[in-house]
Enzyme design. Structure first.
Site, PDB file in Angstrom:
ATOM      1  N   ASP A 207      47.177  36.446  33.997  1.00  8.12           N
ATOM      2  CA  ASP A 207      47.833  37.633  33.461  1.00  8.12           C
ATOM      3  C   ASP A 207      49.304  37.309  33.261  1.00  8.12           C
ATOM      4  O   ASP A 207      49.978  36.842  34.194  1.00  8.12           O
ATOM      5  CB  ASP A 207      47.701  38.807  34.424  1.00  8.12           C
ATOM      6  CG  ASP A 207      46.276  39.336  34.510  1.00  8.12           C
ATOM      7  OD1 ASP A 207      45.484  39.061  33.593  1.00  8.12           O
ATOM      8  OD2 ASP A 207      45.957  40.019  35.502  1.00  8.12           O
TER       9      ASP A 207
ATOM     10  N   ASP B 138      37.591  46.999  29.917  1.00 17.88           N
ATOM     11  CA  ASP B 138      38.084  47.417  31.230  1.00 17.88           C
ATOM     12  C   ASP B 138      37.261  48.621  31.678  1.00 17.88           C
ATOM     13  O   ASP B 138      37.401  49.719  31.138  1.00 17.88           O
ATOM     14  CB  ASP B 138      39.569  47.779  31.162  1.00 17.88           C
ATOM     15  CG  ASP B 138      40.435  46.588  30.777  1.00 17.88           C
ATOM     16  OD1 ASP B 138      40.016  45.446  31.029  1.00 17.88           O
ATOM     17  OD2 ASP B 138      41.529  46.807  30.221  1.00 17.88           O
TER      18      ASP B 138
END
Length: 258
Positions: A11, A130
């Site tokens: 990330d 997600d």
């Protein structure tokens, strides 16, 4: 049988690798390029980079580090973050990325999936999902703009419906980011993975929850995923990728050994 894949996830925020828990409270892990090089040398099958605030900030992924990563690793890598057009994708692929992944922009404009697949081929179009389990309703819902907790929103899509929709539109691979499990290292959500596997006919990558080597084994053996993505166990050197692959091989998992 195709070999199962081990995929470290990096990330990225403000040019550095970060990691949170359930998509919140991110801490800085380190610089992008040295981490990418380390994982490639340890035996990762590919890497995934998420510019986590690109979509919520209304910008595309910072391309400056993409070409630097391409120069130092010899394994495939995928880049995600605010890719909203064919031009955005073309630039990132031209800098050396092998795949591009779209998430929030696909929810905003599902036709983007088809346009990208038609232009670049389904083999390099990944859709990230997600997904959050709502204990009150017993349902899995798709979330959007998860890179910024102040902007995260629950969409109208239930996860299984969205998985089927993105495949119809040309997704060549799906990464299922299980938000409830993210960063807590207590195992992948096998129940959810099994349900998704039943309706997912493209490569499926599990993401969120890996804490032990056994967790990877369970995802491959019990949910039949094609790849397992993880972050904190690799960033914090809890698990070495080479040792993980050796363990999986002893358990009968088809895996590429370096």
């Amino acid at each position: 049988m195709l070999a199962k894949r081990i995929i470290p996830c990096l990330d990225v925020r403000d040019g550095q690798v970060v990691k949170g828990v359930q998509f919140r409270n991110h801490e800085i892990i380190g610089d992008i390029v040295p981490l990418a090089k380390r994982y490639a040398e340890e035996g990762a099958d590919e890497l995934v980079f998420y510019d986590i605030t690109a979509s919520s900030d209304g910008r595309v992924v910072d391309k400056s580090w993409v070409s630097r990563v391409a120069e130092v690793i010899d394994i495939p890598f995928c880049v995600a973050g605010g890719i909203k057009s064919l031009d955005d994708a073309a630039k990132i692929l031209s800098f050396g990325a092998d795949k591009i992944s779209i998430n929030s922009p696909a929810l905003a404009d599902p036709t983007l999936i088809t346009r990208l697949a038609d232009r670049f081929g389904v083999q390099c179009i990944v859709v990230g999902i997600d997904t959050w389990y709502d204990g009150e309703t017993g349902k899995y819902h798709v979330n959007q703009y998860t890179g910024d907790e102040t902007r995260t929103r629950v969409t109208q899509w239930e996860t299984l419906d969205w998985v089927q929709e993105v495949q119809k539109r040309g997704a060549g691979e799906i990464v299922l980011n299980m938000m409830n499990q993210d960063g807590v290292r207590n195992g992948y959500d096998l129940e959810q993975l099994k349900k998704v596997r039943e309706v997912c006919h493209v490569p499926l990558i599990a993401s969120g929850g890996a804490g032990t080597m056994e967790h990877f084994l369970e995802a491959f053996r019990d949910a039949d995923v094609d790849g397992a993505l993880a972050a904190s166990v690799f960033h914090k050197q809890i698990i070495n990728i080479g040792e993980l692959k050796a363990y999986l091989a002893t358990q009968g998992v088809e895996i590429r050994i370096c």
